[in-house]
Design a protein around this motif. Structure first.
Motif, PDB file in Angstrom:
ATOM      1  N   GLU A  34       0.844  -1.184   0.000  1.00  0.00           N
ATOM      2  CA  GLU A  34       0.000   0.000   0.000  1.00  0.00           C
ATOM      3  C   GLU A  34       0.886   1.243   0.000  1.00  0.00           C
ATOM      4  O   GLU A  34       1.714   1.432   0.883  1.00  0.00           O
ATOM      5  N   LEU A  35       0.682   2.067  -1.003  1.00  0.00           N
ATOM      6  CA  LEU A  35       1.530   3.252  -1.166  1.00  0.00           C
ATOM      7  C   LEU A  35       0.641   4.463  -1.449  1.00  0.00           C
ATOM      8  O   LEU A  35      -0.176   4.456  -2.367  1.00  0.00           O
ATOM      9  N   VAL A  36       0.817   5.498  -0.651  1.00  0.00           N
ATOM     10  CA  VAL A  36       0.056   6.735  -0.806  1.00  0.00           C
ATOM     11  C   VAL A  36       1.027   7.876  -1.096  1.00  0.00           C
ATOM     12  O   VAL A  36       2.028   8.043  -0.393  1.00  0.00           O
ATOM     13  N   TYR A  37       0.723   8.640  -2.131  1.00  0.00           N
ATOM     14  CA  TYR A  37       1.518   9.826  -2.460  1.00  0.00           C
ATOM     15  C   TYR A  37       0.765  11.076  -1.998  1.00  0.00           C
ATOM     16  O   TYR A  37      -0.432  11.231  -2.276  1.00  0.00           O
ATOM     17  N   VAL A  38       1.468  11.941  -1.280  1.00  0.00           N
ATOM     18  CA  VAL A  38       0.905  13.212  -0.833  1.00  0.00           C
ATOM     19  C   VAL A  38       1.528  14.325  -1.661  1.00  0.00           C
ATOM     20  O   VAL A  38       2.752  14.481  -1.678  1.00  0.00           O
ATOM     21  N   ILE A  39       0.670  15.080  -2.363  1.00  0.00           N
ATOM     22  CA  ILE A  39       1.154  16.123  -3.274  1.00  0.00           C
ATOM     23  C   ILE A  39       0.576  17.469  -2.836  1.00  0.00           C
ATOM     24  O   ILE A  39      -0.643  17.640  -2.826  1.00  0.00           O
ATOM     25  N   PRO A  40       1.418  18.421  -2.459  1.00  0.00           N
ATOM     26  CA  PRO A  40       0.906  19.741  -2.039  1.00  0.00           C
ATOM     27  C   PRO A  40       0.457  20.583  -3.232  1.00  0.00           C
ATOM     28  O   PRO A  40       1.126  20.624  -4.269  1.00  0.00           O
ATOM     29  N   VAL A  41      -0.687  21.234  -3.077  1.00  0.00           N
ATOM     30  CA  VAL A  41      -1.181  22.198  -4.072  1.00  0.00           C
ATOM     31  C   VAL A  41      -1.249  23.538  -3.343  1.00  0.00           C
ATOM     32  O   VAL A  41      -2.265  23.883  -2.749  1.00  0.00           O
ATOM     33  N   GLU A  42      -0.147  24.266  -3.391  1.00  0.00           N
ATOM     34  CA  GLU A  42       0.005  25.456  -2.557  1.00  0.00           C
ATOM     35  C   GLU A  42       0.352  26.676  -3.388  1.00  0.00           C
ATOM     36  O   GLU A  42       0.798  26.574  -4.526  1.00  0.00           O
ATOM     37  N   LYS A  43       0.124  27.823  -2.773  1.00  0.00           N
ATOM     38  CA  LYS A  43       0.391  29.135  -3.373  1.00  0.00           C
ATOM     39  C   LYS A  43      -0.485  29.330  -4.607  1.00  0.00           C
ATOM     40  O   LYS A  43      -1.538  28.732  -4.729  1.00  0.00           O
ATOM     41  N   GLU A  44      -0.034  30.160  -5.521  1.00  0.00           N
ATOM     42  CA  GLU A  44      -0.877  30.523  -6.651  1.00  0.00           C
ATOM     43  C   GLU A  44      -0.944  29.395  -7.674  1.00  0.00           C
ATOM     44  O   GLU A  44       0.039  28.705  -7.935  1.00  0.00           O
ATOM     45  N   VAL A  45      -2.122  29.229  -8.259  1.00  0.00           N
ATOM     46  CA  VAL A  45      -2.301  28.235  -9.320  1.00  0.00           C
ATOM     47  C   VAL A  45      -1.812  28.852 -10.625  1.00  0.00           C
ATOM     48  O   VAL A  45      -2.447  29.755 -11.179  1.00  0.00           O
ATOM     49  N   GLU A  46      -0.686  28.410 -11.093  1.00  0.00           N
ATOM     50  CA  GLU A  46      -0.119  28.907 -12.338  1.00  0.00           C
ATOM     51  C   GLU A  46       0.640  27.787 -13.016  1.00  0.00           C
ATOM     52  O   GLU A  46       0.635  26.644 -12.562  1.00  0.00           O
ATOM     53  N   GLU A  62       4.048   5.935 -11.876  1.00  0.00           N
ATOM     54  CA  GLU A  62       5.160   5.030 -12.189  1.00  0.00           C
ATOM     55  C   GLU A  62       5.514   4.145 -10.994  1.00  0.00           C
ATOM     56  O   GLU A  62       5.925   2.990 -11.181  1.00  0.00           O
ATOM     57  N   GLN A  63       5.361   4.675  -9.780  1.00  0.00           N
ATOM     58  CA  GLN A  63       5.701   3.915  -8.581  1.00  0.00           C
ATOM     59  C   GLN A  63       4.561   3.028  -8.097  1.00  0.00           C
ATOM     60  O   GLN A  63       4.688   2.358  -7.071  1.00  0.00           O
ATOM     61  N   GLY A  64       3.455   3.032  -8.830  1.00  0.00           N
ATOM     62  CA  GLY A  64       2.339   2.159  -8.477  1.00  0.00           C
ATOM     63  C   GLY A  64       1.584   2.608  -7.246  1.00  0.00           C
ATOM     64  O   GLY A  64       1.160   1.774  -6.430  1.00  0.00           O
ATOM     65  N   ALA A  65       1.382   3.898  -7.068  1.00  0.00           N
ATOM     66  CA  ALA A  65       0.668   4.412  -5.904  1.00  0.00           C
ATOM     67  C   ALA A  65      -0.767   3.891  -5.883  1.00  0.00           C
ATOM     68  O   ALA A  65      -1.426   3.764  -6.921  1.00  0.00           O
ATOM     69  N   ASP A  66      -1.257   3.597  -4.678  1.00  0.00           N
ATOM     70  CA  ASP A  66      -2.634   3.149  -4.508  1.00  0.00           C
ATOM     71  C   ASP A  66      -3.592   4.311  -4.283  1.00  0.00           C
ATOM     72  O   ASP A  66      -4.810   4.159  -4.463  1.00  0.00           O
ATOM     73  N   HIS A  67      -3.053   5.451  -3.890  1.00  0.00           N
ATOM     74  CA  HIS A  67      -3.903   6.609  -3.626  1.00  0.00           C
ATOM     75  C   HIS A  67      -3.048   7.871  -3.683  1.00  0.00           C
ATOM     76  O   HIS A  67      -1.863   7.845  -3.348  1.00  0.00           O
ATOM     77  N   ILE A  68      -3.661   8.974  -4.121  1.00  0.00           N
ATOM     78  CA  ILE A  68      -2.990  10.276  -4.124  1.00  0.00           C
ATOM     79  C   ILE A  68      -3.818  11.241  -3.296  1.00  0.00           C
ATOM     80  O   ILE A  68      -5.026  11.385  -3.506  1.00  0.00           O
ATOM     81  N   ILE A  69      -3.161  11.883  -2.336  1.00  0.00           N
ATOM     82  CA  ILE A  69      -3.818  12.919  -1.533  1.00  0.00           C
ATOM     83  C   ILE A  69      -3.243  14.273  -1.963  1.00  0.00           C
ATOM     84  O   ILE A  69      -2.035  14.510  -1.846  1.00  0.00           O
ATOM     85  N   PHE A  70      -4.112  15.140  -2.476  1.00  0.00           N
ATOM     86  CA  PHE A  70      -3.712  16.501  -2.824  1.00  0.00           C
ATOM     87  C   PHE A  70      -4.030  17.397  -1.633  1.00  0.00           C
ATOM     88  O   PHE A  70      -5.194  17.576  -1.278  1.00  0.00           O
ATOM     89  N   GLU A  71      -2.996  17.929  -0.992  1.00  0.00           N
ATOM     90  CA  GLU A  71      -3.200  18.833   0.138  1.00  0.00           C
ATOM     91  C   GLU A  71      -3.309  20.258  -0.401  1.00  0.00           C
ATOM     92  O   GLU A  71      -2.322  20.860  -0.822  1.00  0.00           O
ATOM     93  N   VAL A  72      -4.533  20.785  -0.370  1.00  0.00           N
ATOM     94  CA  VAL A  72      -4.857  22.033  -1.059  1.00  0.00           C
ATOM     95  C   VAL A  72      -4.843  23.215  -0.097  1.00  0.00           C
ATOM     96  O   VAL A  72      -5.528  23.197   0.929  1.00  0.00           O
ATOM     97  N   HIS A  73      -4.068  24.219  -0.457  1.00  0.00           N
ATOM     98  CA  HIS A  73      -4.042  25.479   0.290  1.00  0.00           C
ATOM     99  C   HIS A  73      -3.625  26.569  -0.690  1.00  0.00           C
ATOM    100  O   HIS A  73      -2.446  26.876  -0.841  1.00  0.00           O
ATOM    101  N   THR A  74      -4.599  27.155  -1.389  1.00  0.00           N
ATOM    102  CA  THR A  74      -4.283  28.123  -2.437  1.00  0.00           C
ATOM    103  C   THR A  74      -5.389  29.167  -2.543  1.00  0.00           C
ATOM    104  O   THR A  74      -6.571  28.853  -2.378  1.00  0.00           O
ATOM    105  N   PRO A  75      -5.006  30.422  -2.835  1.00  0.00           N
ATOM    106  CA  PRO A  75      -6.008  31.479  -3.023  1.00  0.00           C
ATOM    107  C   PRO A  75      -6.582  31.497  -4.426  1.00  0.00           C
ATOM    108  O   PRO A  75      -7.434  32.325  -4.739  1.00  0.00           O
TER     109      PRO A  75
END
Length: 447
Positions: A34-46, A62-75
């Motif tokens: 079981e592999l989870v990738y955490v990807i930050p979505v921060e600052k300005e969306v550009e 590519e690494q065969g992740a079972d789930h992706i969590i996008f941690e969102v904090h953006t204006p």
């Protein structure tokens, strides 16, 4: 009998040990799978964020992740970048969760709606997603309609009520029960988001979210931006791009007015190098744009030192400007930045030349010597010694013609009147080779 009992207990112990071993091994095996990738979505969306998320999602797949969590904090940010990121989130085969850790406003709310599910941290917000233009004003009707369609589509992906997504982007939708009265955009708190079905839960920490998705024992990989990506996001910002282009063009132009290759040249070259570096890393530009810029610079140098009647200069300027435009993520933004840079360069160059002057490369190719009488250069024979002399008109003067003075035929011009052939004339003005004469009347001759 005792021996048989001992043997029976030994078998039980061995069986129990083997069972515990295989159970532990199986649990460990499940955990490692079981592999989870955490990807930050921060600052300005550009587009810089878009490039980072592209790399991150590709790595997770590519690494065969079972789930992706996008941690969102953006204006919020740019609509075009938000659209591309949303497509990236929808098209991945890996299940996704948007975990709102701060504010998910504007484009941030839109991105969250494109995840398979949404969860929020206490005290966060999601919404206020009106589309605005570059000046901060409300976008035109066409852009607003397209954005509302995108919000509606994002909400329908996971069977969420579309009216709340539309209320986030359209202030004419009245939802006073959620704090969005007439003329106000909808912004949801965690509790409100759960109430309307826009959030699957409110969780204090990432560990709680992992437990929520059933992967509390999974391995977690957190993606981070590299130094190059962080620098690229800064460089490609809408405020930094005009500054870099202004410093680049101004530095190189002033270098032509200064001796040697000094601070102006270093400043200009470094600024343009940073511009291309940032846009290359962000994925906006390719090596072909750098090659095009280099070719344009070479053509301009050839034009300066070996003039070609402007042909190479025009081609060089066109190549340089084309490379800059092709490197930008938005043609409108890059043209605006170039206009600012050219105005600043023109004004600064004028002031530099007026108050400092130039002694650099251009001075070597500009001919400044004067050919005057002091240096022995004489463009024509001076006739000033004939001023006041009297002669005879050899031809009709109307007003130009020929007159004779001291047996020398000279071209003359009358003061404007008609003078007949053979009449006496007097030199009244000499300017270089130009001699102005006046007819001598009989009474004047008698005197």
């Amino acid at each position: 009998m005792i021996r048989w009992r001992l043997l029976f207990f030994a078998v039980l112990l061995i069986a129990g040990g083997l069972g515990a071993f295989f159970t532990t091994a199986e649990a460990d095996n499940n955990d490692s799978n079981e592999l989870v990738y955490v990807i930050p979505v921060e600052k300005e969306v550009e587009r810089g964020l878009e490039a980072f998320l592209n790399r991150s999602v590709e790595t997770a797949e590519e690494q065969g992740a079972d789930h992706i969590i996008f941690e969102v904090h953006t204006p919020g940010g740019f609509v075009d970048a938000a659209g591309n990121i949303a497509a990236l989130m929808r098209n991945t085969d890996v299940p996704t969760t948007a975990y709102v850790t701060g504010d998910a406003l504007s484009a941030g709310a839109y991105l969250s709606l494109n995840a398979d599910e949404i969860v929020m941290a206490p005290g966060t917000r999601m919404g206020s997603a009106a589309v605005i233009d570059g000046s901060g004003s409300a976008a035109d009707e066409k852009a607003q309609s397209a954005w509302l369609a995108s919000m509606r589509e994002a909400a329908s992906l996971n069977d969420r009520d579309e009216q709340y997504a539309l209320a986030m982007a359209d202030s004419s939708i009245d939802l006073p029960e959620l704090g969005a009265g007439e003329g106000e955009l909808l912004t949801l708190t965690p509790g409100q988001a759960e109430e309307v079905g826009y959030s699957e839960g409110t969780y204090e920490s990432r560990e709680d979210v992992l437990d929520h998705i059933g992967m509390s024992a999974a391995s977690v990989e957190e993606m981070e931006t590299t130094f190059a990506e962080t620098l690229a996001r800064f460089i490609t910002g809408p405020i930094v791009v005009p500054i870099l282009l202004s410093l680049g063009t101004l530095g190189l132009v002033l270098e032509l007015f200064s001796p040697g290759f000094g601070i102006f040249g270093i400043l200009g070259a470094s600024s343009l190098a940073l511009f291309f570096f940032g846009h290359l890393v962000a994925g906006f530009a390719g090596l072909e744009t750098v090659i095009l810029f280099g070719a344009g610079a070479v053509l301009l140098l050839i034009e300066i030192f070996s003039p070609s009647f402007g042909v190479l200069g025009v081609l060089g300027i066109a190549a340089v400007l084309s490379s800059l435009v092709l490197s930008g993520y938005s043609t409108t933004n890059i043209l605006f930045a170039l206009a600012i840079a050219l105005v600043i360069t023109a004004v600064a160059s004028f002031l530099f030349l007026k108050y400092i002057g130039y002694s650099g490369t251009l001075k070597k190719i500009v001919f400044e010597d004067q050919a005057g009488n002091e240096q022995g250069y004489v463009s024509n024979t001076s006739r000033e010694h004939l001023l006041g002399e009297t002669g005879r008109a050899l031809t009709i003067l109307r007003p130009s013609g020929t007159a004779e003075f001291n047996n020398e035929r000279l071209d003359v011009v009358s003061e404007g009147g008609y003078i007949e052939q053979g009449r006496k004339v007097k030199v009244v003005s000499v300017s270089g080779s130009k001699m102005v004469v006046r007819e001598v009347k009989q009474t004047e001759a008698a005197d």
